[in-house]
Design a protein around this motif. Structure first.
Motif, short mmCIF file in Angstrom:
data_model
loop_
_atom_site.label_atom_id
_atom_site.label_comp_id
_atom_site.label_asym_id
_atom_site.label_seq_id
_atom_site.Cartn_x
_atom_site.Cartn_y
_atom_site.Cartn_z
N VAL A 46 22.02 37.98 131.26
CA VAL A 46 21.92 39.25 131.86
C VAL A 46 20.74 39.98 131.38
O VAL A 46 19.06 39.89 132.13
CB VAL A 46 22.98 39.38 132.42
CG1 VAL A 46 22.13 40.97 132.81
CG2 VAL A 46 24.16 38.45 132.60
N LEU A 47 20.22 40.09 130.22
CA LEU A 47 18.93 41.14 129.70
C LEU A 47 17.36 40.22 130.24
O LEU A 47 16.86 41.25 130.40
CB LEU A 47 19.29 40.98 128.04
CG LEU A 47 18.28 41.71 126.90
CD1 LEU A 47 18.75 43.90 127.53
CD2 LEU A 47 18.93 42.07 126.03
N ASP A 48 17.46 39.22 129.16
CA ASP A 48 16.63 38.16 129.84
C ASP A 48 16.01 38.71 131.33
O ASP A 48 14.94 38.45 131.82
CB ASP A 48 16.45 36.79 129.68
CG ASP A 48 17.21 36.29 127.92
OD1 ASP A 48 16.10 37.24 127.36
OD2 ASP A 48 17.66 35.69 127.85
N ALA A 49 16.96 38.55 132.30
CA ALA A 49 16.67 38.63 133.82
C ALA A 49 16.38 40.08 134.31
O ALA A 49 15.45 40.41 134.72
CB ALA A 49 17.95 38.29 134.87
N LEU A 50 17.12 41.03 133.33
CA LEU A 50 16.49 42.50 133.13
C LEU A 50 14.97 42.42 133.09
O LEU A 50 14.42 43.97 133.77
CB LEU A 50 17.57 43.82 132.34
CG LEU A 50 18.34 44.44 132.92
CD1 LEU A 50 19.47 44.94 131.75
CD2 LEU A 50 18.83 44.92 134.44
N HIS A 51 14.85 42.17 131.64
CA HIS A 51 13.43 41.89 131.17
C HIS A 51 12.86 41.84 132.57
O HIS A 51 11.48 42.04 132.35
CB HIS A 51 13.51 41.26 130.40
CG HIS A 51 13.70 41.24 129.05
ND1 HIS A 51 14.53 42.89 128.50
CD2 HIS A 51 13.92 41.32 127.52
CE1 HIS A 51 14.66 43.14 127.30
NE2 HIS A 51 14.97 42.72 127.48
N CYS A 86 22.73 41.58 126.60
CA CYS A 86 22.73 40.20 125.62
C CYS A 86 22.73 39.20 125.56
O CYS A 86 22.58 37.96 125.14
CB CYS A 86 21.65 41.11 124.46
SG CYS A 86 23.56 41.87 123.51
N VAL A 87 24.77 38.92 125.88
CA VAL A 87 25.48 37.89 125.68
C VAL A 87 26.05 37.65 126.61
O VAL A 87 27.04 36.68 126.64
CB VAL A 87 26.38 38.42 124.15
CG1 VAL A 87 25.31 38.17 123.25
CG2 VAL A 87 27.58 39.41 124.66
N THR A 88 25.43 37.66 127.40
CA THR A 88 26.42 37.21 129.07
C THR A 88 25.32 36.39 129.74
O THR A 88 24.35 37.36 130.25
CB THR A 88 26.96 38.49 129.98
OG1 THR A 88 27.51 39.64 129.25
CG2 THR A 88 27.27 38.38 130.95
N PRO A 89 26.37 34.38 129.35
CA PRO A 89 24.85 34.34 130.23
C PRO A 89 24.87 34.44 132.20
O PRO A 89 25.56 34.22 132.30
CB PRO A 89 25.42 33.49 130.00
CG PRO A 89 26.34 32.96 129.20
CD PRO A 89 26.98 34.21 129.19
#
Lengths: 248, 128
Positions: A46-51, A86-89
């Motif tokens: 989810v964090l990557d998507a937020l970026h 960061c750890v939630t796919p």
């Protein structure tokens, strides 16, 4: 991660509905839909998507640091459930191509997904989350048997992300009086520590109607803990200790 | 420093998911409150039933004819059953630490809901 580097056949678009609030501009918070392109040949967090969303909306604000579930900065409400981005796919939380992100409930919002954690840390401070000793320091160190050390498993791992306390209704209604699951887990962590010599004082501090006893076993804390810890059990252990101790 | 905290708080309960264990806990409170407020009615029905043989018959007839009274009795019975069962769950956790893990807590919550459902069906046949 740049979307441009991914071959077109491996891209799909998702809608991220994100809680927005900028105190200098907005009177009220609002939800903003941001459409981002994500790769389909691999799973991202989810964090990557937020970026990716932030690439489009540079004003979007959130906390992050280690991006691997150790620092506890990016706790947020993902589709209604607290967790670490960061750890939630993304694949686990994406529903019909959509994901909703809000700040952790119950705490004042500083901006977008960032909450003011003061109340949370004030409560942690009250349980004195450090070893208290009265006896003279031994020459080398305060030793524990492997069994005594084992007592701390499931307690010391807490990273203080705040997911549990901000999912707890008892903490929402009394954030200043009820200590909340995170602080109580830490309280038990030191009560259970064979080297700690302030057990009685720690228990005394908890013996009022609110600090501990406002826990009603709703167990939202256990449901959301990204480290798989169990504050409900810790609270129950403290309660048993309070009930069975012999008062001086 | 601003004196009054004007910052928003995300606390729209409709957007926050409530796991099954949490749901069973909240319903325990709601059913408890409902029973508390239905208490005067139950006591009144009880006292009327004990007054005399005639009043008992009148009450029995009333309970068999009035749909409203039937529905209320039914809801009180179901609410009370749920509250009782959820109370046992709470006692199990308080006294023996049973149901304090995510799995056992979920299982117990489902059991409480399931048993209440069965009792609700049974009361349906009894009351109506």
């Amino acid at each position: 991660m740049s979307a441009a580097a991914i071959p077109v056949e491996h891209i799909k678009t998702i809608t991220m509905s994100i809680y927005r609030y900028d105190p200098t501009v907005d009177k009220k918070p609002y939800m903003q839909d941001i459409v981002v392109e994500i790769p389909t040949d691999k799973d991202i967090m989810v964090l990557d998507a937020l970026h990716l969303a932030k690439n489009q909306e540079p004003s979007l604000s959130y906390r992050r640091s280690c991006r691997e579930g150790v620092c506890g900065s990016d706790g947020m409400n993902i589709n209604g459930k607290n967790g670490l981005a960061c750890v939630t796919p993304l694949s686990e939380v994406l529903k019909r191509g959509k994901i909703t992100l809000r700040p952790m409930p119950g705490l004042p919002v500083v901006r977008d997904l960032i909450v003011d954690m003061k109340q949370f840390f004030d409560q942690l401070e009250k349980v004195k989350p450090y070893l208290i000793t009265k006896s003279d320091s031994p020459d080398m160190e305060r030793k524990q048997t492997p069994e005594e050390r084992e007592e701390l498993d499931g307690l010391y791992e807490c990273i203080l992300c705040g997911c549990c306390s901000t999912s707890c209704p008892s903490f929402w209604w009394n954030p200043d009086k009820f200590l909340g699951p995170a602080a109580l887990l830490q309280s038990w962590r030191f009560i259970a520590d064979s080297r700690d010599e302030a057990t009685e004082e720690r228990l005394d501090d908890l013996e009022d109607a609110f600090s501990l006893y406002r826990c009603h076993g709703i167990m939202n804390c256990v449901s959301v803990c990204p480290k798989g810890l169990n504050p409900t059990e810790a609270i129950s252990n403290i309660r048993n200790k309070l009930l069975t101790r012999e008062k001086a | 420093m601003i004196e009054k905290d004007n910052r928003p708080v995300n606390l729209n309960l409709l957007t926050i998911s409530l796991p099954i264990i949490g749901l069973s806990s909240i319903l325990h409170r709601i059913s408890g409150l409902a029973i508390f407020f239905s208490f005067p009615l139950v006591v009144w029905l009880f006292s009327v039933s004990l007054k005399s043989e005639e009043s008992f018959v009148v009450l029995t007839n009333l309970l068999q004819s009035s749909f409203l009274l039937k529905t209320m009795t039914y809801l009180i019975l179901v609410g009370f059953s749920y509250h009782l069962l959820a109370g046992f769950k709470k006692l199990l956790s308080d006294a023996f630490g049973i149901g304090e893990t995510l799995e056992s807590g979920r299982l117990l919550s489902w059991l409480v809901f399931g048993a209440t459902f069965v009792m609700a069906i049974y009361f349906l046949t009894v009351v109506f």
